[in-house]
Design a protein around this motif. Structure first.
Motif, short mmCIF file in Angstrom:
data_model
loop_
_atom_site.label_atom_id
_atom_site.label_comp_id
_atom_site.label_asym_id
_atom_site.label_seq_id
_atom_site.Cartn_x
_atom_site.Cartn_y
_atom_site.Cartn_z
N VAL A 1 -1.45 0.63 -1.95
CA VAL A 1 -1.39 1.01 -0.59
C VAL A 1 -1.95 2.33 -0.35
CG1 VAL A 1 0.20 1.43 1.25
CG2 VAL A 1 0.22 -0.62 -0.12
N GLU A 2 -1.60 3.34 -1.44
CA GLU A 2 -1.85 4.73 -1.16
C GLU A 2 -3.63 4.89 -1.37
OE1 GLU A 2 1.49 4.96 -4.22
OE2 GLU A 2 0.28 3.50 -3.13
N THR B 1 2.18 5.32 5.60
CA THR B 1 1.08 4.61 6.01
C THR B 1 0.86 4.47 7.69
OG1 THR B 1 0.87 3.65 3.94
CG2 THR B 1 -0.33 2.31 5.85
N GLU C 1 -1.84 5.58 10.22
CA GLU C 1 -2.85 4.32 10.80
C GLU C 1 -2.40 4.17 12.29
OE1 GLU C 1 -5.20 3.56 9.39
OE2 GLU C 1 -4.90 4.68 7.32
#
Length: 833
Positions: free
Chosen positions: A526-527, A565, A569
């Motif tokens: 994910v990073e 995240t 986002e």
């Protein structure tokens, strides 16, 4: 009442054929009502004993062919008798109890005008609470009805009702119906009428919601007409149940119920305040879902509850497909974010089961398996089937199936045969893999360790079977994305074990169009993902957010990374539905069970900061603005802002505080300050049924011991609260930031919850268990208490299923906190440049 098992139903089916059912109701009294049922049937075997289901407060009369039956034989809702060979007439009369739990014949007194409103809910085995019947889906029969009511009432049902004299109503005989979708709606309902393609359309609601009905009628009717046209074309068979009524009724447990000719909906679909397009789209999905049932479920009904998917999975899939292709509402983003996640949780839990042939031994088993697998997983698998065999073959199979079994019953094999006649191949193997085995495969994008010399290097997609091993082939699109989120290429492939994809180098995302039923892992952690909000395809963004949620539940992803995240986002996300779903999820998970108690407040503040940033960036009057404001109301700790909003000060540009937004604000403010006066003031302004529900939630949320004791008593003892007041009380009790206050009630919950099965049943029992479960008490001690209760042989079936589901989710949260909880302090919020 004894649960009907499959063997009993099969034996009765082979002994009886029901010719006609006539029901007479006297609804003029408010305490109880009188019900008389006459069943005309043919018995095939001499001397074969059987039984009829009926649950009166007092049995007044029972006759078989004019001869009295012993009333003392009525035990646990069953009256045994032995019919004669050939034609028989069975008559039962009883004094019946109205319900307040949304099942049987429900009676609601509207506090707005003190008028009584009735509706009947006969699913799954609730029909005998208001009329006598052979209560199984394969003993269908035409129904007729006579009803006595107060003179100013309207009466609706499965057939056309005519008022033959003041307060005396008669219903024309219906086509053959299964007992579980026989209904009546009665009271001084407000109505709106229309007509389409020769079909009379009626919309109905309590008089106090007449204005909301008027506001929403055009949209509801437009979607209904579009759905009728679509299904006439898809099925090649016209709607067959006369008038088509849609009644928006109070205290309704489910979203809606597909009663032929008279669908009942939760009246929350008539929005009391400002509503987003996404909310109207969700309503459209429910409208079209119930309309699909008029063919799939009502006209053709499963033989037994193990084929429930023949009703629900098809209605779920067709609703999304028809809305996307024939209405103004494209629903596949909503399906991926909300419905699919619901099904994924069920399919990975200890109560998972196959979609088809799920082994429902009796009606109690069937109710426990009425879940996200029967709805969402089934729809997701059907979507994959259509991708594989094509829409034309699928539609031809549906037409064949409906024509072959019109007004009758069918089973799994009948549908497969129809699809194969239409041109589908190898369906037996496909069905064994997809429909008759449980579990959710994992699709992983990975770089091969070493590509053969004759193959181009590149990513490959690996399938790992989930749950029961099954040889499933996934037909999916795979995309490669650049570092900035731009799509570099897309390829359609079939994945059974490992499949190489010929795509440009980049971030590889399997099932980019969300077309199969699988968990997804992109090619990078994910990073290292590209910016999610910059990806043009909203379905691709849905797949990525679902992957984050799934990785967290699987204890593969640190919740802190998920929160970072979100912070980075979500302020850039322009799709209201995605922003709202992710914000809601973050509040209930990232700042709840998946965080240590001492970090929850800080996490909630970070979520509030994100919601506030989205609100500040949103254009006035947009759905995104409204969704962000709602989310902020639920997580801000700024009591000054909340107080100002209640006073009409500092409201977002172009917005006003309607009744629903006021209650959101009041509930959060009372939760933070303990101020009962603000609740009392709000209730003085809004004494509606919805206001009572909001008040119950706010009172249970108060941060003081007296309020918690009152709420706990309401949950664990018999009382007069409506079903939704009870659910709201449950939701407001174990709040994430009130752990010290409610810790003393955790052990009591597990000690006392099973006893509630003595005075609650069905939907209401399970919902209270789920909503009141102390999920935020995320310690090994709480998990031990839950597992000890599950190990008890005495545990009621209606408690065991929801408790098993909730305990599995708690176990995942406990393991996550143990793995990640002490790794790092909360960092400063992250923002993408």
């Amino acid at each position: 009442m004894s649960a009907l098992n499959r063997a009993e139903a099969s034996e009765r089916f082979h002994c009886l054929r029901v010719q006609r059912v006539s029901v007479e109701l006297d609804l003029r009294e408010s305490a109880t009502f009188l019900s008389t049922t006459t069943i005309e049937f043919v018995a095939a075997e001499p001397g074969a004993p059987t039984f009829v289901e009926f649950r009166p407060e007092q049995l007044l009369r029972a006759e078989l062919n004019g001869e009295d039956l012993d009333p003392d034989l009525l035990v646990a809702g069953r009256l045994p008798f032995t019919p004669t060979v050939g034609e028989n007439t069975l008559t039962l009369s009883g004094e019946m109890a109205y319900s307040n739990d949304g099942e049987g014949l429900h009676r609601h007194v509207d506090p707005a005008d003190d008028n009584a409103y009735l509706y009947a809910m006969s699913f799954l085995d609730a029909g005998p609470r208001w009329f006598a019947c052979f209560d199984q889906p394969d003993l269908k029969a035409p129904y007729a009805m006579r009803v006595s009511t107060p003179r100013d009432w309207t009466v609706l049902g499965n057939g056309v009702f005519t008022e033959i004299s003041p307060g005396e109503w008669e219903m024309a005989e219906t086509p053959p119906l299964a007992s579980y979708f026989v209904t009546i709606v009665a009271g001084p309902y407000a109505s709106t009428w229309d007509e389409h393609d020769g079909i009379r359309l009626g919309l109905h609601a309590r008089a106090s919601l007449a204005a909301e009905l008027g506001t929403e009628a055009d949209d509801i009717l437009r979607v209904t007409k579009q759905g009728l046209d679509a299904f006439h074309e898809i099925f090649g068979e016209r709607y067959a149940f006369g008038d088509y009524h849609q009644a928006f009724v109070p205290d309704f447990n489910a979203g809606a119920m597909e009663n032929p000719g008279c669908v009942t909906f939760r009246d929350a679909f008539l929005f009391r305040g400002q509503a987003t397009r996404a909310e109207r789209a969700a309503r459209a999905g429910t409208i079209v879902h119930e309309l699909a049932h008029q063919w799939f479920g009502d006209m053709v009904t499963m033989r037994w509850w193990n084929d429930l998917w023949l009703n629900e999975s098809f209605a779920e899939y067709l609703a999304h497909e028809v809305c996307a292709e024939h209405t103004d509402y494209a629903l596949w983003v909503d399906f991926g974010l909300n419905r699919k996640d619901w099904g994924a949780i069920a399919d990975q839990g200890p109560t998972t089961h196959p979609i088809a042939g799920d082994g429902a031994h009796d009606t109690a088993d069937a109710l426990a398996q009425f879940d996200g697998i029967s709805y969402a997983k089934g729809a997701g698998v059907l979507k994959q089937l259509v991708v594989t065999i094509g829409w034309d073959v699928f539609r031809a199979g549906l037409r064949d199936y409906i024509a072959e079994h019109r007004f009758g019953n069918a089973q799994f094999a009948d549908l497969l045969a129809a699809l194969e006649r239409a041109g589908a191949e190898d369906l037996e193997a496909w069905a064994a893999a997809w429909l008759q085995s449980a579990g959710m495969d994992l699709l992983v994008a990975e770089e091969p360790e070493g590509a053969p010399a004759d193959e181009a290097a590149g990513a490959q997609i690996r399938r790992t079977p989930g749950g029961e091993p099954a040889d499933r082939t996934h037909t999916i699109a795979v995309a490669a994305l650049a570092a900035d989120g731009a799509e570099l290429g897309r390829e359609r492939v079939e994945v059974s074990e490992r499949t190489r994809v010929a795509l440009p180098d980049g971030f590889v995302l399997p099932d980019v169009a969300d077309e199969t039923w699988a968990r997804v892992r992109p090619s990078r952690p994910v990073e290292d993902w590209p910016p999610v909000s910059a990806i043009a395809d909203p379905l691709a963004r849905v797949v990525l957010w679902n992957s984050i949620r799934d990785q967290m539940r699987s204890v593969e992803l640190d919740p802190e990374i998920a929160l970072q995240t979100l912070e980075m986002e979500l302020p850039e996300e322009q799709e209201d539905l995605i922003a709202r779903a992710v914000l809601d999820w973050s509040q209930t998970t990232l700042a709840g069970p998946y965080s240590r108690p001492d970090e929850r407040r800080r996490r909630l503040c970070r979520i509030a900061d994100t919601a506030g940033e989205i609100l500040a960036r949103s254009q006035p009057g947009t759905d995104l603005q409204l969704s962000a404001w709602r989310a902020l109301m639920g997580c801000t700790d700024d009591t000054d802002a909340l107080t100002n909003w209640l006073a009409g000060v500092g409201l977002p540009q172009g917005r006003e505080l309607d009744a629903e937004l006021r209650w959101r604000t009041v509930t959060r403010l009372a939760t933070l300050t303990g101020d009962r006066a603000v609740i009392d003031e709000a209730f003085d302004r809004d004494r509606s049924a919805a206001g009572r529900v909001h008040r119950a939630r706010a009172m249970a949320s108060l941060p003081d011991l007296e309020a918690k004791q009152e709420a706990f008593a309401a949950l664990m003892e018999p009382g007069e609260l409506s079903a939704y007041e009870l659910y709201a009380t449950a939701e407001g009790f174990f709040l994430p930031h009130q752990g010290e206050l409610t810790e003393a009630f955790v052990q009591r919950f597990f000690a006392e919850i099973d006893a509630t099965a003595a005075f609650r049943s069905g939907w209401a029992l399970g919902q209270v268990v789920l909503r009141a479960f102390p999920a935020c008490s995320n310690s090994r001690a709480t998990l031990d208490l839950a597992e000890e209760l599950l190990a008890a042989d005495r545990l009621s079936p209606g408690v065991r299923a929801p408790l098993t589901e909730a305990t599995d989710l708690l176990r995942r949260a406990v393991e996550s906190v143990e793995k990640y909880g002490g790794k790092h302090p909360d960092p400063a919020p992250v923002r993408r440049a």
